[in-house]
Design an enzyme around this catalytic site. Structure first.
Site, PDB file in Angstrom:
ATOM      1  N   GLU A 183      76.402 -39.030   3.575  1.00 48.50           N
ATOM      2  CA  GLU A 183      76.073 -37.600   3.399  1.00 48.50           C
ATOM      3  C   GLU A 183      77.269 -36.836   2.853  1.00 48.50           C
ATOM      4  O   GLU A 183      77.749 -35.868   3.440  1.00 48.50           O
ATOM      5  CB  GLU A 183      75.623 -36.996   4.725  1.00 48.50           C
ATOM      6  CG  GLU A 183      74.309 -37.582   5.222  1.00 48.50           C
ATOM      7  CD  GLU A 183      73.721 -36.861   6.422  1.00 48.50           C
ATOM      8  OE1 GLU A 183      74.500 -36.290   7.210  1.00 48.50           O
ATOM      9  OE2 GLU A 183      72.494 -36.871   6.587  1.00 48.50           O
ATOM     10  N   GLU A 377      67.995 -42.737   5.656  1.00 49.60           N
ATOM     11  CA  GLU A 377      67.843 -42.063   6.943  1.00 49.60           C
ATOM     12  C   GLU A 377      66.623 -41.166   6.880  1.00 49.60           C
ATOM     13  O   GLU A 377      66.420 -40.458   5.889  1.00 49.60           O
ATOM     14  CB  GLU A 377      69.045 -41.171   7.272  1.00 49.60           C
ATOM     15  CG  GLU A 377      70.273 -41.883   7.701  1.00 49.60           C
ATOM     16  CD  GLU A 377      71.354 -40.922   8.205  1.00 49.60           C
ATOM     17  OE1 GLU A 377      71.019 -39.883   8.788  1.00 49.60           O
ATOM     18  OE2 GLU A 377      72.529 -41.232   7.987  1.00 49.60           O
TER      19      GLU A 377
HETATM   20  C1  BG6 Z   1      72.589 -37.552   9.631  1.00 48.51           C
HETATM   21  C2  BG6 Z   1      73.788 -38.407   9.939  1.00 48.51           C
HETATM   22  O1  BG6 Z   1      73.008 -36.285   9.303  1.00 48.51           O
HETATM   23  O2  BG6 Z   1      71.675 -37.289  10.623  1.00 48.51           O
HETATM   24  C3  BG6 Z   1      73.677 -39.232  11.195  1.00 48.51           C
HETATM   25  O3  BG6 Z   1      74.138 -39.217   8.863  1.00 48.51           O
HETATM   26  C4  BG6 Z   1      72.955 -38.441  12.259  1.00 48.51           C
HETATM   27  O4  BG6 Z   1      74.958 -39.629  11.567  1.00 48.51           O
HETATM   28  C5  BG6 Z   1      71.562 -38.103  11.777  1.00 48.51           C
HETATM   29  O5  BG6 Z   1      72.925 -39.022  13.502  1.00 48.51           O
HETATM   30  C6  BG6 Z   1      70.714 -37.348  12.779  1.00 48.51           C
HETATM   31  O6  BG6 Z   1      71.410 -36.230  13.230  1.00 48.51           O
HETATM   32  P1  BG6 Z   1      71.608 -35.946  14.775  1.00 48.51           P
HETATM   33  O7  BG6 Z   1      72.523 -34.797  14.842  1.00 48.51           O
HETATM   34  O8  BG6 Z   1      70.246 -35.635  15.284  1.00 48.51           O
HETATM   35  O9  BG6 Z   1      72.174 -37.180  15.350  1.00 48.51           O
END
Ligand code: BG6
Length: 478
Positions: A183, A377
């Site tokens: 990211e 993701e």
């Molecule tokens: C992304 C990141 O922004 O979102 C991850 O690359 C992160 O590291 C994921 O865990 C989900 O976000 P969060 O804050 O719910 O863990």
């Protein structure tokens, strides 16, 4: 049965990051990194986005959830066996830079760290799971942050080069699929995580931030070139936090504002990493904010030579923008801001749920770059309940994922080239933004709680069996 045209060899799997799963924060000669000094709870997000973080551990004041995380460091065999049972084709993970170079600036790598990832990759290969490895996922060595000022300092590029050469050489037979910075654009809102420094005042935000980006882009280009040279047949991508920006209405002022926000946040980094040059729109932005980059001889050529093979991105939400916003319109919780979209519902953490936005994102990215895309993701952070009989009925997660997978299918029909889908947090872990364990994404439940209690026992959720079917049927059985 729904029929979607997922290509043969589509990379179904799950995604994680070293700092959020491994634990063992001071084992195997590992050095401290940024995630090790971020506490759990409300304070964390404040530290991430507001000026003045001190990068120290205060054990009397806070709990540090990443120190033990979910103990993947010791339990990776059990976890990988569960991923294999779901039929994973790919597992996205990251290497903690500080396991390989504890301070970041050493000349010789740490053997124990190298051996740990050897074992993990071997375990994945045992089941035919392809590792997809992020080189840097919010895990910058703390020493480089404190002594060098993070990515603001050009010397860090040299240390990064040593790190990537080391891991490419070591793992060249074990890992063919890589990604540079997780990211990368998130540094615009969370500079600590992405760029390794804490902004002290609003005024010093622009010059240091974009200089740090320039250094990271050099690091990315160096990594791409080295990857291609050292590992024949490898692929290396960028990784962008992509949240499509919608104008609140058809008022051209709002449409222009939304376009600007999209260019800066969604496209700036990708344009440099994919096309190998700074985009036109950023030049005006630099002028308006008095940003003058120190670009040295050869830098621009390097950017041109080190363009990525594919575009990896995370997708959780869209964002709605209006030029003049009222406070009460703000979309509280939507991590990258904007105003509330009246057509969307939000997760328990305020992240707006928008499967159609994923189809829009895939089309936008493919139109712009004509490179293969990889959703690395996507997922729903939610509270899960363990029933008395031990079952976890996470139908809300299944619904969320199903709708997003359908959107992927539609985008493939639209003509988009999509390599794979590694949903986020295939096993519960520490939340990046809140440091909570209770914000769960996994198909596998981990008995670990926000106060640090829990047995770390793993349990299969209902979504575990559902995702297994999805993979087995190559996306037909949703
Ligand atoms: C992304 C990141 O922004 O979102 C991850 O690359 C992160 O590291 C994921 O865990 C989900 O976000 P969060 O804050 O719910 O863990």
């Amino acid at each position: 049965m729904t029929r979607y045209p997922f290509p043969k060899g589509f990379l179904w799997g799950g995604a994680t990051a070293a700092n959020q799963i491994e634990g063992g924060y001071n084992e195997g000669n590992k050095g401290l990194n940024i995630a090790d000094v971020l506490p759990g709870g409300k304070a964390r997000y404040e530290f991430l986005v507001k000026p003045g973080f001190d990068f120290e551990i205060h054990p009397d004041q806070y709990f540090y959830p990443n120190h033990e995380a979910i103990d993947f460091y010791h339990r990776y065999k059990e976890d990988i066996a569960l991923f294999a049972e779901m039929g994973f084709k790919a597992f996205r993970m990251s290497i903690a830079w500080t396991r390989i170079f504890p301070n970041g600036n050493e000349v010789e790598p740490n053997q124990e760290g190298l051996e740990f990832y050897d074992r993990v990759f071997e375990e994945l290969h045992k089941y035919g799971i392809e590792p997809v490895v992020t080189i840097s996922h919010y895990e910058m060595p703390l020493y480089l942050v404190k002594e060098y000022g993070g990515w603001r300092n050009r010397e860090v590029v040299t240390f990064f080069e040593r790190y990537v050469n080391t891991i490419f050489t070591r793992y060249k037979d074990k890992v063919k699929n890589w990604m540079t910075f997780n990211e990368i654009n998130s540094g615009l809102v969370m500079p600590i995580n992405g760029l390794g420094f804490s902004i002290q005042t609003e005024d010093d935000k622009y010059q240091p931030t974009f200089q740090a980006y320039h250094h990271q882009f050099l690091g990315s280009a160096i990594a791409v070139k080295a990857c291609h040279e050292i590992i024949p047949g490898s692929q290396i991508g960028c990784m962008i936090l992509f949240a499509p920006v919608y104008a609140f209405d058809s008022n051209p002022q709002n449409v222009m504002h939304a376009l600007r926000e999209e260019q800066l946040f969604n496209y700036f980094c990708g344009d440099v990493q994919v096309r190998g040059e700074y985009p036109a729109f950023i030049k005006r932005y630099f002028k308006e904010h008095n940003i003058e980059l120190d670009i040295q001889d050869g830098d621009l050529e390097l950017l041109k030579e080190g363009t990525v093979d594919y575009v990896g991105f995370s997708y959780y939400m869209s964002r709605t923008e209006k030029k003049v916003k009222l406070d009460e319109e703000s979309s509280e919780g939507n991590i990258i801001g904007g105003i509330r979209n009246p057509f969307l519902e939000a997760s328990d953490w305020g992240w707006e749920i928008d499967p159609e936005g994923l189809r829009i994102s895939l089309n936008k990215l493919y139109d712009r770059y004509q490179k293969p895309l990889f959703i690395v993701e996507n997922g729903l952070g939610a509270y899960d309940k363990v029933e008395e009989d031990g079952s976890i009925n996470d139908d809300y997660r299944i619904d969320y994922l199903r709708e997003h997978i359908k959107a992927m299918g539609e985008a493939i029909e639209d003509g988009v080239e999509l390599m794979g889908y590694t949903s986020w947090g295939c096993i519960d872990m520490v939340s990046m933004s809140t440091g909570e364990f209770s914000k769960r994404y996994g198909y596998v439940y981990v008995d670990k709680h926000d106060d640090g209690s829990g047995t770390l026992e793993r349990k299969k959720k209902k979504s575990f069996y559902w995702y297994k079917d999805v993979i087995e049927s190559n996306g037909e059985k949703l």
